[in-house]
Design a protein around this motif. Structure first.
Motif: not given
Length: 323
Positions: A84, A88-89, A100, A102-105, A109, A113
């Protein structure tokens, strides 16, 4: 670094930033901190992935595991949380319907975090660890035992293997995983997240972290399941009325089975609780919810071909948090 089928290994479940509990576990297993690295004169550790996210000492845990691997004191495979973090990137390919891999959902997040916060002032270090994640194989295999984060599917592995470098992914392959429904996307889900099934009759479940799900995680070792309850494998199970529902012949035919005569298999991922022990005499899950103040668990593997319940070892993370 190749696995030596003749030596002893200590397989360790999901750490999730519980570095202090990991140090206590390694000490109890006979490892000693020498030159800044945990070492054992005759054994090596095998980490089953998910070193990052959620826990209080993620940077410390990453340094500990990385240094053991770097000094040939351990192996580490990729977990879905390391995947993941890379996704993310990584921008998804055109036509994927997402920006992306992995969606920045809010969901992803929230999962990442704690890691982001603990590396907030260590950007170069976090980049170096993400580069290292590409060196983590998706699985390990000898004639006697196997290790994968969530599910061993030999057919998927055989089909995926030509795309890998000694079991490792690369940025191009990660990017391809951003295409929903593609074989690469489905293969990574199978190995890193396991098997699942839609909940019956449009039902939804809400996890402890507030995520609403329309699927539930399933066993991949049940030989003759009859009901939904026979195959569920997740914290909290299913409501009684859903668990009693019969599986259709079509559902049964789609279930994946890791057979009882296959080599020993070690997985993490599944947030178990209670007394650590085998799922079957050739299958163990070593994730016992350490970061939720459960247990950080290891299995002390020697030359046995069937699992020995007496060879599970653990630390009670609640006790570590109190010290």
């Amino acid at each position: 670094m190749e696995l030596d089928p003749g030596r002893g290994y200590d397989l360790i479940g999901d750490v999730h930033g519980c570095a202090h509990a990991l140090g206590r576990l390694l000490d109890g297993l006979g490892y000693r901190l020498q030159g800044g690295v945990w070492r054992h004169p005759r054994r090596q550790a095998i980490f089953l992935g998910d070193i990052i996210d959620r826990g209080p000492h993620i940077r410390e845990a990453l340094h500990l595991v990385h240094d053991m691997v770097d000094h040939q004191q351990a192996h580490c495979i990729m977990g879905n949380h390391e995947f993941n973090a890379l996704g993310w990137y990584m921008r998804a390919p055109p036509g994927s319907g997402r920006e992306f891999v992995r969606d920045r959902s809010p969901r992803f997040a929230r999962l990442l975090q704690e890691t982001f916060q603990q590396f907030e002032h260590h950007a170069a270090e976090w980049q170096a660890f993400r580069d290292w994640f590409y060196e983590l194989p998706l699985y390990l295999e000898t004639e006697r035992f196997r290790a994968v984060h969530a599910c061993w599917d030999a057919d998927v592995i055989a089909r995926l293997q030509p795309f890998l470098n000694d079991g490792r992914i690369n940025p191009a392959l990660l990017r391809e995983a951003g295409l929903p429904g593609s074989f690469i996307c489905q293969a990574f889900d199978r190995l890193l997240r396991g098997t699942d099934m839609p909940l019956p009759h449009g039902m939804t479940l809400t996890s402890e972290e507030g995520f609403v799900r329309t699927f539930f995680r399933t066993k991949f070792w049940e030989e003759n399941p009859q009901t939904y309850g026979d195959v569920v494998f997740q914290p909290g199970g299913l409501p009684d009325h859903a668990a009693r529902l019969p599986l259709s012949p079509q559902q049964k035919s789609r279930l994946f089975l890791y057979g009882p005569d296959e080599p020993l298999l070690f997985v993490g991922h599944y947030w178990r609780r209670g007394q650590p022990g085998p799922l079957r005499d050739n299958l163990a899950c070593l994730d016992y919810s350490a970061v939720k103040k459960g247990k950080l668990v290891a299995y002390r593997l020697d030359q046995e071909t069937r699992l020995d319940p007496a060879k599970f070892a653990w630390v009670d993370v609640c006790a570590v948090f109190r010290t």
